[in-house]
Design a protein around this motif. Structure first.
Motif, PDB file in Angstrom:
ATOM      1  N   ALA A  83      10.787  46.105   5.386  1.00  0.00           N
ATOM      2  CA  ALA A  83       9.827  46.814   6.271  1.00  0.00           C
ATOM      3  C   ALA A  83       9.192  45.365   7.039  1.00  0.00           C
ATOM      4  O   ALA A  83       9.073  44.343   6.238  1.00  0.00           O
ATOM      5  N   HIS A  84       8.952  45.574   8.321  1.00  0.00           N
ATOM      6  CA  HIS A  84       8.212  44.344   9.038  1.00  0.00           C
ATOM      7  C   HIS A  84       6.795  44.649   9.228  1.00  0.00           C
ATOM      8  O   HIS A  84       6.549  45.646  10.123  1.00  0.00           O
ATOM      9  N   MET A  85       5.932  44.007   9.234  1.00  0.00           N
ATOM     10  CA  MET A  85       4.446  44.289   9.590  1.00  0.00           C
ATOM     11  C   MET A  85       3.927  43.008  10.476  1.00  0.00           C
ATOM     12  O   MET A  85       3.946  41.727   9.602  1.00  0.00           O
ATOM     13  N   GLU A  86       3.643  43.377  11.595  1.00  0.00           N
ATOM     14  CA  GLU A  86       3.213  42.148  12.322  1.00  0.00           C
ATOM     15  C   GLU A  86       1.447  42.335  12.339  1.00  0.00           C
ATOM     16  O   GLU A  86       0.961  43.216  12.845  1.00  0.00           O
ATOM     17  N   ILE A  87       1.009  41.117  12.074  1.00  0.00           N
ATOM     18  CA  ILE A  87      -0.530  41.270  11.716  1.00  0.00           C
ATOM     19  C   ILE A  87      -1.227  40.894  13.005  1.00  0.00           C
ATOM     20  O   ILE A  87      -0.753  39.748  13.620  1.00  0.00           O
ATOM     21  N   ARG A  88      -2.153  41.624  13.417  1.00  0.00           N
ATOM     22  CA  ARG A  88      -2.775  41.265  14.744  1.00  0.00           C
ATOM     23  C   ARG A  88      -3.716  40.097  14.423  1.00  0.00           C
ATOM     24  O   ARG A  88      -4.454  39.918  13.393  1.00  0.00           O
ATOM     25  N   ASP A  89      -3.950  39.351  15.632  1.00  0.00           N
ATOM     26  CA  ASP A  89      -5.045  38.162  15.844  1.00  0.00           C
ATOM     27  C   ASP A  89      -4.775  37.145  15.051  1.00  0.00           C
ATOM     28  O   ASP A  89      -5.721  36.340  14.683  1.00  0.00           O
ATOM     29  N   VAL A  90      -3.678  36.975  14.493  1.00  0.00           N
ATOM     30  CA  VAL A  90      -3.293  35.779  13.769  1.00  0.00           C
ATOM     31  C   VAL A  90      -1.936  34.848  13.843  1.00  0.00           C
ATOM     32  O   VAL A  90      -1.043  35.548  14.543  1.00  0.00           O
ATOM     33  N   GLY A  91      -1.823  33.765  13.367  1.00  0.00           N
ATOM     34  CA  GLY A  91      -0.573  33.079  13.741  1.00  0.00           C
ATOM     35  C   GLY A  91       0.340  32.961  12.643  1.00  0.00           C
ATOM     36  O   GLY A  91       0.379  33.992  11.805  1.00  0.00           O
ATOM     37  N   HIS A  92       0.852  31.516  12.197  1.00  0.00           N
ATOM     38  CA  HIS A  92       1.770  31.348  11.341  1.00  0.00           C
ATOM     39  C   HIS A  92       1.333  31.625   9.854  1.00  0.00           C
ATOM     40  O   HIS A  92       1.712  32.152   9.043  1.00  0.00           O
ATOM     41  N   ALA A  93       0.098  31.177   9.570  1.00  0.00           N
ATOM     42  CA  ALA A  93      -0.531  31.055   8.461  1.00  0.00           C
ATOM     43  C   ALA A  93      -1.453  32.150   8.144  1.00  0.00           C
ATOM     44  O   ALA A  93      -2.666  32.056   8.080  1.00  0.00           O
ATOM     45  N   ILE A  94      -0.849  33.569   7.761  1.00  0.00           N
ATOM     46  CA  ILE A  94      -1.771  34.767   7.860  1.00  0.00           C
ATOM     47  C   ILE A  94      -2.568  34.613   6.705  1.00  0.00           C
ATOM     48  O   ILE A  94      -3.808  35.039   6.839  1.00  0.00           O
ATOM     49  N   HIS A  95      -2.191  34.048   5.522  1.00  0.00           N
ATOM     50  CA  HIS A  95      -3.089  34.073   4.203  1.00  0.00           C
ATOM     51  C   HIS A  95      -4.158  33.203   4.372  1.00  0.00           C
ATOM     52  O   HIS A  95      -5.079  33.026   3.696  1.00  0.00           O
TER      53      HIS A  95
END
Length: 275
Positions: free
Chosen positions: A242-254
């Motif tokens: 599964a692929h989740m694309e997280i809004r309003d963030v770049g490379h380092a989501i964490h």
């Protein structure tokens, strides 16, 4: 939290452990210039029912920084992880990796079983020979730069590359924490990490994706176009993904949204457990 350093295959590996003995086990692998500290905020949002292991990869944090760059090769690091897990009697865990740590997590999962694989902004490597040679050359030049100009100069350059532009929106306090973590690195450790485990020298794992049946979750930031495209391509080959694309963030989501990242990890694990 327990902070421990153990000898594994001739090097000292440092790791932190949280909630020892809890039901659900997860392992977190940081990216290039990172350390166990990169996960501190994420861990603060995870439940205490998770037994959490964060590891300083070779050349980073408190873990050894050998002078021989061949000791940093992906095959060596896979063997290090497996020996460490064996020593700790760890099995049946979720393996999470960010960027460079994601490349290692994917490589490990191609050889050994894990319950789940969560890859944040990660890649299986480069297949095209010319691109690999170009990347190897650029990594060699960057390694030379680190050794010749020093860590402070390198960190100033590194935090200015386009991949991390979105981190300029973070609070000054958070930006300073990221900078301090990078400045706490080792010149020889980072240089040899590039020479021994850079994307240009790591074998491509694209041809192995179809063989990885582990439930795999690809997390990318909406603002990180390169790795979002890579994840969409990887999705075509991984059989259980599964692929989740997280809004309003770049490379380092964490780093950019640690609470949301922790929530996603928690939801993945708990929903999978219900199945």
């Amino acid at each position: 939290m327990e902070s421990t350093t153990v000898n594994v295959r001739g090097i000292d590996i440092h790791f932190n452990r949280y909630n020892n003995g809890a039901k659900e086990r997860i392992v977190l692998l940081h990216g290039f210039t990172g350390s166990t500290n990169t996960w501190n905020e994420v861990i603060s949002f995870l439940p205490n029912t998770f037994d959490i292991l964060t590891i300083d990869l070779i050349g980073h944090g408190v873990t050894s920084k050998p002078m021989d760059s061949t000791r940093y090769a992906v095959e060596e690091q896979i063997a290090d992880l497996h020996a460490l897990f064996h020593q700790l009697k760890w099995s049946n865990f979720t393996l999470i990796g960010y960027s460079m740590g994601g490349r290692l997590a994917l490589s490990y999962a191609s050889q050994y079983p894990v319950d789940r694989l969560i890859l944040e902004s990660s890649s299986p490597g480069i297949t095209e020979i010319e691109q690999r040679l170009n990347r190897k050359q650029s990594d060699e030049l960057l390694a030379d730069r680190i050794l010749n100009e020093g860590l402070t100069s390198f960190v100033h350059f590194w935090e200015g590359i386009p991949l991390f532009y979105t981190q300029r929106q973070l609070s000054l306090e958070t930006q300073q924490q990221i900078r301090e973590e990078r400045l706490a690195g080792s010149e020889i450790g980072l240089a040899n990490s590039l020479r021994g485990f850079g994307t240009g020298v790591q074998p491509s794992y694209w041809h192995k994706l179809e063989e990885i049946n582990t439930p795999t979750f690809l997390l990318t930031g909406e603002l990180d176009e390169k790795f979002s495209k890579l994840a969409k391509k990887m999705k075509k080959y991984l059989p259980n993904v599964a692929h989740m694309e997280i809004r309003d963030v770049g490379h380092a989501i964490h780093v950019e949204n640690p609470e949301l990242f922790a929530t996603i990890v928690k939801d993945i694990i708990l929903k999978e457990d219900v199945k």
